[in-house]
Design a protein around this motif. Structure first.
Motif, PDB file in Angstrom:
ATOM      1  N   THR B  43     102.552  22.353  23.277  1.00 26.93           N
ATOM      2  CA  THR B  43     101.639  23.474  23.066  1.00 26.93           C
ATOM      3  C   THR B  43     100.208  23.086  23.409  1.00 26.93           C
ATOM      4  OG1 THR B  43     103.061  24.399  21.366  1.00 26.93           O
ATOM      5  CG2 THR B  43     100.763  25.090  21.330  1.00 26.93           C
ATOM      6  N   ASP B 158     104.867  30.086  25.555  1.00 23.90           N
ATOM      7  CA  ASP B 158     105.044  29.057  24.530  1.00 23.90           C
ATOM      8  C   ASP B 158     106.192  29.423  23.592  1.00 23.90           C
ATOM      9  OD1 ASP B 158     104.854  26.967  22.822  1.00 23.90           O
ATOM     10  OD2 ASP B 158     102.790  27.325  22.201  1.00 23.90           O
ATOM     11  N   GLU B 159     107.334  28.819  23.829  1.00 24.04           N
ATOM     12  CA  GLU B 159     108.540  29.093  23.051  1.00 24.04           C
ATOM     13  C   GLU B 159     108.731  30.581  22.803  1.00 24.04           C
ATOM     14  OE1 GLU B 159     109.546  26.469  20.008  1.00 24.04           O
ATOM     15  OE2 GLU B 159     108.244  24.854  20.712  1.00 24.04           O
TER      16      GLU B 159
HETATM   17 MG   LIG Z   1     104.340  24.176  20.086  1.00 28.39          MG
END
Ligand SMILES: [Mg+2]
Ligand SMILES: Nc1ncnc2c1ncn2[C@@H]1O[C@H](COP(=O)(O)OP(=O)(O)OP(=O)(O)O)[C@@H](O)[C@H]1O
Lengths: 262, 356
Positions: B43, B158-159
């Motif tokens: 991240t 992000d995910e």
């Molecule tokens: Mg992360």
């Protein structure tokens, strides 16, 4: 089993009586202006009094100004604290609580000293300047309520992620604040606004010592010189305050329960 | 010149270095995944590309332009968050229109583009709804449309799928990939799910503790892991202890049974004990083929997974998992049955460094 239920009820009833009996008594008294019969004569006189209208209007305008200034001050501050200055939160909370601890009379004497006609910023030497000072004073008095309401509202949304989403879409701070943050704390700002209104409408100390023609000093003046009208005024002021509380509830519920499906 | 370049990126928070010596070049239109365990800096790296964090060292270039110190709202980057991050006060259409309004497009152009994007994500009827009236999968598609509407230079995710349930995750995975292909948009996708990474990516960047362990195509990373971490993090892996008998020819013993290891990380010293890796799918039961390594063991456990039957075979101190396809004509062996397992020398990988 039974006694455990009687106790709380007794407390509630006593508490309710404590609040309601004086209210009913005041109301009853306010109806007795005409000898031997109940009437709204006192209310009629009060509402017809040009002084009443002028002072009430003045206080309403100052209240609205205080709400706007307060919201513009508190929302960006609380937002920034939540976004970047988490560590400062206890300090900011403490500062916003100060108006509850420092009496209004201290604040107003401070103002008069700081901004008198021989100071660098002689706000008190003109009526307009004094009105500004009064507004700022009310923003201060309402700060604890406004800040708390807005802070709670901000906690309910993910400030950081929403900010970043808006930033990645090209938005600058102004747009983020007014298009994303403000609309999402609208309900919180409104409840802060109603509380501000309720505080300002009957406030006496600041208005009186700054010598502004506000509703609070008018209430006091009537109370000192008349018999029935003050009771009627008290009931009116009370009704206005309660209407504000009711509106907070209504707006709060409306925002959550709204289902704009067509 | 590559389209997106990260050069010597480093990020330090106080005493902690969370990203170190990160180098990556991404082609235009490429789909690159950052894969790694929680806290490895995926991240953080993504946020540096987006501009939410400034690198402590290194440079980021997009299309030849140095953007290292540009503000996030000046980078033209589309970002999709795990938590959707739709604006709750706006309708779906207004959410998608947000970036276009910021860019000052005409209302006609905005209306047209919003319509296009809602078609692309297959939610054309949902323009008037509010985010809270959508399912998680729908919200994430709207977030995707919102990010893509401004035609960003790079798309960062992000995910984006980890808050969704398994079925939606699978279908949205394919949807994102095909959308990305058809738009030809350069994409960085962050995940800690190796299956997601393997199935979606052109290339995978495997990360561990702030460092890049390996960069390569899924096939490469899975079959030819360069470090022990990559070998064990990507895919299921049997790790065994082997003693080197003859380093030159790759002969080792595992629980005193001799086998040949066809691949190794680093040199083998005679007599040393090393970790050895073997994928479950490379092992055959009872020497069905002409595989050159064979070992005797006992069935310790059998789990029937449907199309695949996974078995655990114990030698002495070591045990391995192996997969066979379900065959209605041949029921799997019982627990405790003696079996022979076989595998090719190339499938036996001696890992580098310390033993476990
Ligand atoms: Mg992360
Ligand atoms: N603002 C910060 N201040 C200090 N440390 C931070 C900060 N942001 C991240 N870290 C640390 O950096 C490391 C990497 O965090 P990062 O969020 O990049 O991990 P990640 O790979 O995305 O993990 P996950 O899969 O859990 O999301 C973590 O150890 C984290 O604690």
């Amino acid at each position: 089993m039974k006694s455990s239920k009687v106790g709380p009820w007794l407390a509630i009833i006593l508490g309710a009586l404590y609040f309601i009996v004086p209210l009913i008594a005041t109301f009853e008294f306010s109806l007795r202006m005409k000898r031997g019969q109940y009437s709204f004569e006192a209310y009629r006189i009060v509402l017809a009094d040009p002084q009443f209208r002028a002072t009430f209007l003045f206080s309403t305008i100052v209240a609205l100004a205080a709400i706007v200034v307060g919201a513009l001050l508190v929302v960006p501050t609380a937002y920034w604290v939540q976004l970047r200055l988490r560590r400062l939160r206890p300090l900011i909370e403490f500062i916003t609580l100060l108006p509850l601890v420092i009496p209004a009379i201290v604040i107003v004497f401070g103002y008069i000293r700081m901004y008198n006609s021989s100071s660098i910023l002689p706000l008190t030497s003109t009526a307009a300047g004094t009105n500004v000072l009064l507004t700022i004073g009310y923003v201060t008095l309402a700060l604890p309520y406004m800040y708390r309401a807005v802070d709670t509202g901000l906690r309910a949304i993910d400030v950081r992620v929403l900010t970043e989403a808006a930033q990645s879409l090209g938005a600058g701070w102004g747009r983020i604040l007014f298009r994303v943050i403000f609309p999402n704390v609208r309900v919180a700002v409104l409840s802060g606004a109603f509380l501000t209104f309720a505080i300002v409408i009957g406030e006496f100390t600041l208005a009186s010592l700054l010598n502004r023609p506000a509703f609070g000093p008018y209430l006091q003046l009537m109370g000192a010189n008349r018999a029935y009208e003050p009771s009627a005024l008290a009931i009116i002021a009370f009704a206005v305050t309660w209407a504000c509380m009711g509106l907070i509830q209504l707006v709060g519920r409306g925002a959550r329960g709204a289902t704009p499906v067509r | 010149m590559k389209f997106l370049e990260l050069e010597g990126i480093q990020k330090v928070y106080g005493p902690n270095t969370v990203v170190q010596d990160f180098n990556l070049s991404v082609d235009k239109g490429e789909f690159v995944t950052f894969l790694g365990p929680s806290g490895c800096g995926k991240t953080t790296t993504l946020r540096m590309i987006a501009g939410f964090e400034i690198p402590s060292a290194g440079a980021i270039r997009i299309n030849g332009k140095d953007v290292t110190n540009l503000k996030p709202n000046q980078r033209q980057i589309g970002m999709v968050f795990q938590a959707y991050a739709l604006f709750p006060n706006m309708t779906v259409a207004d959410n998608v229109a947000f970036g276009l309004k910021v860019a000052g497009q005409s209302s006609e152009a905005i209306r047209k583009r919003v319509g296009e994007m809602l078609d692309v994500i297959k939610l054309p009827q949902f323009g008037d709804r509010y985010p809270y009236q959508l399912s998680g999968g729908q919200q994430q598609r709207v977030a995707l449309a919102r990010a893509l509407a401004i035609k960003p230079q790079v798309l960062l995710l992000d995910e984006p799928l980890s808050a969704l349930d398994a079925k939606i995750r699978l279908s949205l995975r394919e949807e994102i990939r095909s959308l990305q292909r058809s738009l030809g948009i350069t994409t960085i996708f962050v995940t800690h799910d190796q299956e997601e990474a393997l199935s979606m990516s052109d290339r995978i960047v495997v990360m561990n503790e702030g460092r890049v362990e390996q960069i390569g195509a899924p096939f490469e990373v899975y079959n030819f892991p360069r470090t022990r971490f990559v070998a064990s993090f990507v895919g299921t892996l049997n790790i065994l202890r082997g003693k080197v008998v003859d380093g030159a020819s790759g002969r080792i013993t595992i629980d005193d049974q001799q086998v040949i290891a066809g691949r190794s990380m680093g040199n083998l010293q005679n007599g040393e004990v090393r970790s050895v890796a073997l994928r479950p799918e490379s092992v055959t039961l009872n020497g069905a083929g002409e595989k050159r390594n064979a070992m005797q063991g006992i069935i310790e456990e059998v789990s029937f997974l449907g199309a695949v039957v996974r078995m655990r075979v114990r030698f002495r101190d070591n045990a391995i998992s192996l997969d066979t396809f379900n065959n209605p004509g041949a029921p799997p062996p019982e627990r405790g049955a003696p079996v022979t397992v076989s595998f090719q020398p190339e499938d036996l990988l001696v890992l580098e460094g310390e033993t476990h």
